[in-house]
Scaffold this active site. Structure first.
Site, PDB file in Angstrom:
ATOM      1  N   THR A  25      70.146  43.004  38.581  1.00  0.00           N
ATOM      2  CA  THR A  25      71.059  42.276  39.477  1.00  0.00           C
ATOM      3  C   THR A  25      70.366  41.008  39.955  1.00  0.00           C
ATOM      4  OG1 THR A  25      72.146  44.324  40.158  1.00  0.00           O
ATOM      5  CG2 THR A  25      72.348  42.446  41.661  1.00  0.00           C
ATOM      6  N   ASN A  42      77.840  47.977  28.927  1.00  0.00           N
ATOM      7  CA  ASN A  42      77.545  49.226  29.634  1.00  0.00           C
ATOM      8  C   ASN A  42      78.725  50.189  29.716  1.00  0.00           C
ATOM      9  OD1 ASN A  42      78.319  46.940  31.328  1.00  0.00           O
ATOM     10  ND2 ASN A  42      78.355  48.408  32.995  1.00  0.00           N
ATOM     11  N   HIS A  47      64.960  51.153  35.429  1.00  0.00           N
ATOM     12  CA  HIS A  47      65.529  52.507  35.571  1.00  0.00           C
ATOM     13  C   HIS A  47      66.487  52.888  34.457  1.00  0.00           C
ATOM     14  CE1 HIS A  47      69.577  51.558  37.389  1.00  0.00           C
ATOM     15  NE2 HIS A  47      68.983  50.401  37.583  1.00  0.00           N
ATOM     16  N   CYS A  75      78.300  51.146  38.824  1.00  0.00           N
ATOM     17  CA  CYS A  75      78.553  50.006  39.710  1.00  0.00           C
ATOM     18  C   CYS A  75      80.050  49.759  39.776  1.00  0.00           C
ATOM     19  CB  CYS A  75      77.858  48.755  39.202  1.00  0.00           C
ATOM     20  SG  CYS A  75      76.105  48.945  39.108  1.00  0.00           S
TER      21      CYS A  75
HETATM   22  N1  PLP Z   1      73.647  44.884  33.943  1.00  0.00           N
HETATM   23  C1  PLP Z   1      74.065  46.010  33.331  1.00  0.00           C
HETATM   24  C2  PLP Z   1      74.670  45.910  31.975  1.00  0.00           C
HETATM   25  C3  PLP Z   1      73.928  47.255  33.957  1.00  0.00           C
HETATM   26  O1  PLP Z   1      74.344  48.352  33.333  1.00  0.00           O
HETATM   27  C4  PLP Z   1      73.339  47.299  35.238  1.00  0.00           C
HETATM   28  C5  PLP Z   1      73.212  48.581  35.960  1.00  0.00           C
HETATM   29  O2  PLP Z   1      74.099  49.405  36.003  1.00  0.00           O
HETATM   30  C6  PLP Z   1      72.918  46.096  35.829  1.00  0.00           C
HETATM   31  C7  PLP Z   1      73.097  44.902  35.159  1.00  0.00           C
HETATM   32  C8  PLP Z   1      72.298  46.059  37.198  1.00  0.00           C
HETATM   33  O3  PLP Z   1      71.038  46.660  37.193  1.00  0.00           O
HETATM   34  P1  PLP Z   1      70.329  46.998  38.599  1.00  0.00           P
HETATM   35  O4  PLP Z   1      71.274  47.880  39.332  1.00  0.00           O
HETATM   36  O5  PLP Z   1      69.098  47.711  38.212  1.00  0.00           O
HETATM   37  O6  PLP Z   1      70.080  45.738  39.292  1.00  0.00           O
END
Ligand code: PLP
Length: 378
Positions: A73, A149, A205, A324
């Site tokens: 993020t 994702n 993670h 998310c």
């Molecule tokens: N981008 C993608 C494609 C993701 O799947 C995620 C997490 O779900 C993120 C960005 C954000 O990662 P983080 O929550 O570790 O900042």
């Protein structure tokens, strides 16, 4: 008690044993601030640099192009926020299947006068012709994720970058290409230099590292920091470095690379078995150019929330869209509609995602449970 079976590894993965041990050892052994000039400070700085070099070796890039952040993020935000600060707004092209850490910038950028062009990804894939049509003399940035994702589609980033570079050659103005490669690292083989992107984001993670730590790969020397402060991370990410997490992320990545082929084969076997066992359901993940770690399907007419809840009650952790997205009403559906998935299938979509520890046996039990629940409730 019902046995818990975890199939939500695209949201987050459990921390690996080696990474956890490395975290503890580093937190205990490195007491100094890497910016401090005394012995403990220098020791911590050396360890930080060793981690950066080890990761750079795995990614086959220069350590100078790697910045440690709090996760994808933040890495995405560092890149996108630079546009908000630009004196003269231009045009930005975003794929319509981006994670909210990118897609939320569409609204912010529009507010300050940017022309935001979003492009769909029919059946999960951005079409180079659509990107070509969207490029103008005003284009400053193109953003397209490597592995989606929600369904797992793998974009031909090298091809899209090539389209942008061709256009750039004729127009002279540099266009920044950013890719969110969170769902790819440690899972899908790729080379940053072959992709040809200017920047990329990663989160530990997603490959059995700790939460709250990630990487920004960046070759654009003009990029400004999101936060203001000290000159850590070459000024691009001020703030005292999270050395224990950085070390744990490094170890997790080393492990992921060491066992990548083995893990990939196992995920592929799980994916193939599930596709076969669940063939009566509409599969939303593409058949080819797709991550073996993600399988999205539709259990229509049962709504996603209802079906995922029924699976939770049987001890399974799965997701409807991304974790998310679940917080933002209908976000997952929006990504699916950008892939031209029928609304009825979007509303009934579930995502099964696998990790390094997922077993074929548990996946078989999941398939059986999905079929039984569906028969009983549809
Ligand atoms: N981008 C993608 C494609 C993701 O799947 C995620 C997490 O779900 C993120 C960005 C954000 O990662 P983080 O929550 O570790 O900042």
């Amino acid at each position: 008690m019902t046995q818990l079976r975890y199939f939500d590894n695209a949201a987050t993965t459990p921390m690996g044993k080696e990474a956890l041990e490395a975290y503890e050892a580093t937190a205990l052994d490195y007491i100094g601030n890497p910016s401090a000039l005394h012995l403990e400070g220098r020791k911590a700085k050396q360890e930080l640099q060793d981690c950066r070099e080890n990761i750079a070796r795995l990614l086959k890039v220069s350590p100078l192009n790697l910045t440690f952040t709090s996760g994808a993020t933040e890495s995405n935000s560092i890149v996108m926020n630079n546009l908000l600060w630009t004196q003269k707004p231009g045009e930005v092209i975003l794929s319509n299947i981006e994670h909210p850490s990118i897609s939320e910038y569409a609204r912010l950028l529009k507010q300050v006068g940017w022309n935001v062009i979003t492009i769909n990804a029919p059946q999960g894939f951005i079409q180079p012709e659509d990107l070509k049509k969207a490029l103008t003399k005003e284009t400053r940035l193109v953003c397209c994720m490597l592995v989606n994702n929600v369904v797992g589609s793998i974009q031909n980033i090298a091809g899209l970058v090539e389209t942008v570079r061709e256009f750039q050659k004729q127009n002279g103005r540099k266009i920044h290409f950013h890719t969110d490669a969170v769902q790819a690292l440690g899972k899908i083989p790729f080379s940053l230099s072959d992709l040809g992107v200017d920047s990329a984001s990663f989160s530990a993670h997603k490959f059995n590292g700790p939460r709250g730590i990630g990487i920004l790969y960046n070759t654009d020397s003009g990029l400004q920091a999101l936060c203001r402060g000290g000159d850590q991370e070459d000024g691009l990410r001020p703030g005292t470095e999270n050395l224990a997490s950085i070390k744990a992320m490094t170890v997790a990545l080393e492990q992921a690379f060491a066992f990548r082929e083995e893990h990939f084969k196992k995920a592929t076997a799980i994916q193939d078995m599930l596709q076969e066992e669940l063939r009566e359901f509409t599969q939303l993940s593409p058949r080819s150019n797709c991550s073996p770690y993600i399988l999205a399907l539709s259990v229509k007419p049962i709504p996603s929330e209802v079906f995922t809840r029924m699976l939770f009650d049987q001890g399974f952790c799965v997701s409807s869209g991304s974790a998310c997205s679940n917080n933002v009403k209908k976000k997952g559906e929006t990504v699916l509609s950008a892939m031209l998935v029928k609304p009825a299938d979007s509303r009934s979509s579930i995502r099964l995602s696998f990790g390094y520890d997922t077993t074929l046996e548990d996946a078989k039990t999941l398939a059986e449970t999905i079929r039984t629940l569906y028969r009983e409730h549809s």
